[in-house]
Enzyme design. Structure first.
Site, PDB file in Angstrom:
ATOM      1  N   GLY A   1       0.811  -1.210   0.000  1.00 62.62           N
ATOM      2  CA  GLY A   1       0.000   0.000   0.000  1.00 62.62           C
ATOM      3  C   GLY A   1       0.843   1.258   0.000  1.00 62.62           C
ATOM      4  O   GLY A   1       0.574   2.197   0.747  1.00 62.62           O
ATOM      5  N   ALA A   2       1.869   1.290  -0.860  1.00 64.96           N
ATOM      6  CA  ALA A   2       2.859   2.375  -0.814  1.00 64.96           C
ATOM      7  C   ALA A   2       2.598   3.492  -1.816  1.00 64.96           C
ATOM      8  O   ALA A   2       3.447   4.359  -1.995  1.00 64.96           O
ATOM      9  CB  ALA A   2       4.256   1.802  -1.063  1.00 64.96           C
TER      10      ALA A   2
ATOM     11  N   SER B   1      -3.628   0.140  14.727  1.00 70.84           N
ATOM     12  CA  SER B   1      -4.296   1.382  15.091  1.00 70.84           C
ATOM     13  C   SER B   1      -4.668   1.346  16.573  1.00 70.84           C
ATOM     14  O   SER B   1      -4.864   0.273  17.146  1.00 70.84           O
ATOM     15  CB  SER B   1      -5.575   1.562  14.257  1.00 70.84           C
ATOM     16  OG  SER B   1      -6.394   2.593  14.786  1.00 70.84           O
TER      17      SER B   1
ATOM     18  N   GLY C   1      -0.463   8.050   1.161  1.00 69.88           N
ATOM     19  CA  GLY C   1      -0.528   8.113   2.609  1.00 69.88           C
ATOM     20  C   GLY C   1       0.734   7.694   3.332  1.00 69.88           C
ATOM     21  O   GLY C   1       1.855   7.995   2.924  1.00 69.88           O
ATOM     22  N   ILE C   2       0.547   6.975   4.425  1.00 71.94           N
ATOM     23  CA  ILE C   2       1.644   6.557   5.287  1.00 71.94           C
ATOM     24  C   ILE C   2       2.642   5.686   4.530  1.00 71.94           C
ATOM     25  O   ILE C   2       3.850   5.826   4.672  1.00 71.94           O
ATOM     26  CB  ILE C   2       1.090   5.806   6.510  1.00 71.94           C
ATOM     27  CG1 ILE C   2       0.272   6.756   7.384  1.00 71.94           C
ATOM     28  CG2 ILE C   2       2.213   5.184   7.327  1.00 71.94           C
ATOM     29  CD1 ILE C   2      -0.540   6.054   8.440  1.00 71.94           C
ATOM     30  N   GLY C   3       2.136   4.772   3.696  1.00 69.95           N
ATOM     31  CA  GLY C   3       3.013   3.889   2.945  1.00 69.95           C
ATOM     32  C   GLY C   3       3.915   4.643   1.997  1.00 69.95           C
ATOM     33  O   GLY C   3       5.115   4.341   1.877  1.00 69.95           O
TER      34      GLY C   3
ATOM     35  N   TYR D   1     -13.541  -2.587  10.968  1.00 63.36           N
ATOM     36  CA  TYR D   1     -12.215  -1.954  10.936  1.00 63.36           C
ATOM     37  C   TYR D   1     -11.431  -2.230  12.215  1.00 63.36           C
ATOM     38  O   TYR D   1     -10.279  -2.675  12.168  1.00 63.36           O
ATOM     39  CB  TYR D   1     -12.355  -0.448  10.722  1.00 63.36           C
ATOM     40  CG  TYR D   1     -11.029   0.277  10.717  1.00 63.36           C
ATOM     41  CD1 TYR D   1     -10.164   0.170   9.628  1.00 63.36           C
ATOM     42  CD2 TYR D   1     -10.628   1.038  11.804  1.00 63.36           C
ATOM     43  CE1 TYR D   1      -8.934   0.811   9.627  1.00 63.36           C
ATOM     44  CE2 TYR D   1      -9.399   1.683  11.813  1.00 63.36           C
ATOM     45  CZ  TYR D   1      -8.558   1.566  10.719  1.00 63.36           C
ATOM     46  OH  TYR D   1      -7.327   2.193  10.726  1.00 63.36           O
TER      47      TYR D   1
END
Length: 322
Positions: free
Chosen positions: A42-43, A173, A46-48, A200
């Site tokens: 998931g890069a 999380s 966002g964070i990735g 989630y």
């Protein structure tokens, strides 16, 4: 009068934002990653994305494992511009909600990469408004956030061991603390009343439990496994939430008092590069520091049950199992 109230509210929001961002942890390590191979799922956003960007600048060979190849290739072109000290960027297709995609990706990695020094299981979604099931018969949130990464990690474990010391990082999380129970016989959320939030936070609890059991199984191998809370971060996950009253309110709160993705990536980066966490395993981090999990997240009997249920869910073969 109303002007004074408005000014007061704006001042409060700005103050909270500055307070939260000031207290947020930052990776202070200057460690080089030259010669290291890193996979970030998931890069492409966002964070990735910001995790990958930092590691490329440190000289790592970073594999962007993404569902949207077109977007990932655009991101890779930008990351290459900031690469230094031998940093490389490679793009490969991976959809963690699709077990066949996970197996294809893992086999391609094993065929082409002699070493894997860091695996960052970052890809994730917020649950859809209505319960959805993948082609594998798995609830889509659990498939994307937990089952896909569980399978991927198992498929790559031998290569990670061969590359030791190596690190596995699972992005969880603070929401993992919300569930009061986890029925490992109902991980696809068929029996209980479905909600976006329930799906989630239970998937995030699975990230923590999976990490704990993984660390136990990896003792003595030179491979560590840790999970983390990135903070309250305004990313694409938030923008894809349905516009219910609750979600609109949540989006407003998070958009005004939150970290940006670059700041949200700091704990992931810390766990990937910091010398002081070498050999640390089975822990949960927030703001670049070790933090407590929920009592459910420390339940060792539950970690074992989750592992066994996950093996069945992804149809792990004897040759794939660890």
């Amino acid at each position: 009068m109303w002007l004074s109230v408005l000014v007061g509210v704006v001042g409060l929001v700005v103050g909270l934002r500055l307070w939260y961002r000031t207290l947020s942890g930052r990776c202070v390590s200057s460690a080089s990653m030259r010669g290291k191979t890193v996979i970030v799922t998931g890069a492409s956003a966002g964070i990735g994305l910001h995790t990958a960007a930092d590691l490329v600048k440190r000289g790592a060979r970073v594999i962007l494992a993404c569902r949207n190849l077109e977007k990932a290739r655009r991101v890779a072109d930008e990351l290459r511009k900031g690469a230094s000290d031998g940093g490389e960027v490679v793009v490969k297709h991976l959809d963690t909600s699709d077990l066949a995609s996970v197996r294809r990706f893992a086999q391609e990695i094993l065929d082409t990469e002699k070493h894997i020094h860091v695996l960052v299981n970052n890809a994730g979604i917020y649950a859809p408004e209505e319960r959805q099931v993948t082609g594998d018969g798995l609830e889509v949130t659990m498939a994307t956030n937990h089952f896909g990464h569980f399978l991927l990690t198992n498929l790559l474990l031998d290569r990670l061991k061969q590359s030791s010391p190596s690190r596995i990082i699972n992005v969880s999380s603070l929401g993992h603390k919300m569930p009061t129970s986890l029925d490992t016989d109902d991980l696809n959320l068929q029996s209980e009343s479905y909600s976006q939030m329930t799906a989630y936070v239970k998937s995030k609890l699975c990230n923590v439990l999976f990490t704990l059991e993984l660390a136990r199984r990896l003792q003595g191998t030179g491979v560590t496994a840790n999970s983390l809370h990135p903070g309250v971060v305004h990313t694409d996950i938030m923008r894809r939430r349905a516009n219910s009253f609750f979600n609109l309110l949540l989006k407003l709160c998070i958009s005004t008092v939150s970290k940006d993705p670059a700041l949200g990536a700091q704990t992931t980066i810390h766990l990937a590069v910091a010398v002081e966490v070498e050999g640390v395993s089975g822990k949960y981090f927030a703001d670049c520091k070790e933090a407590p999990t929920s009592s459910l997240g420390r339940d060792k009997d539950l970690t074992r049950k989750l592992w066994e249920a996950s093996e069945k869910a992804v149809k792990l073969t004897p040759g794939e199992a660890h």
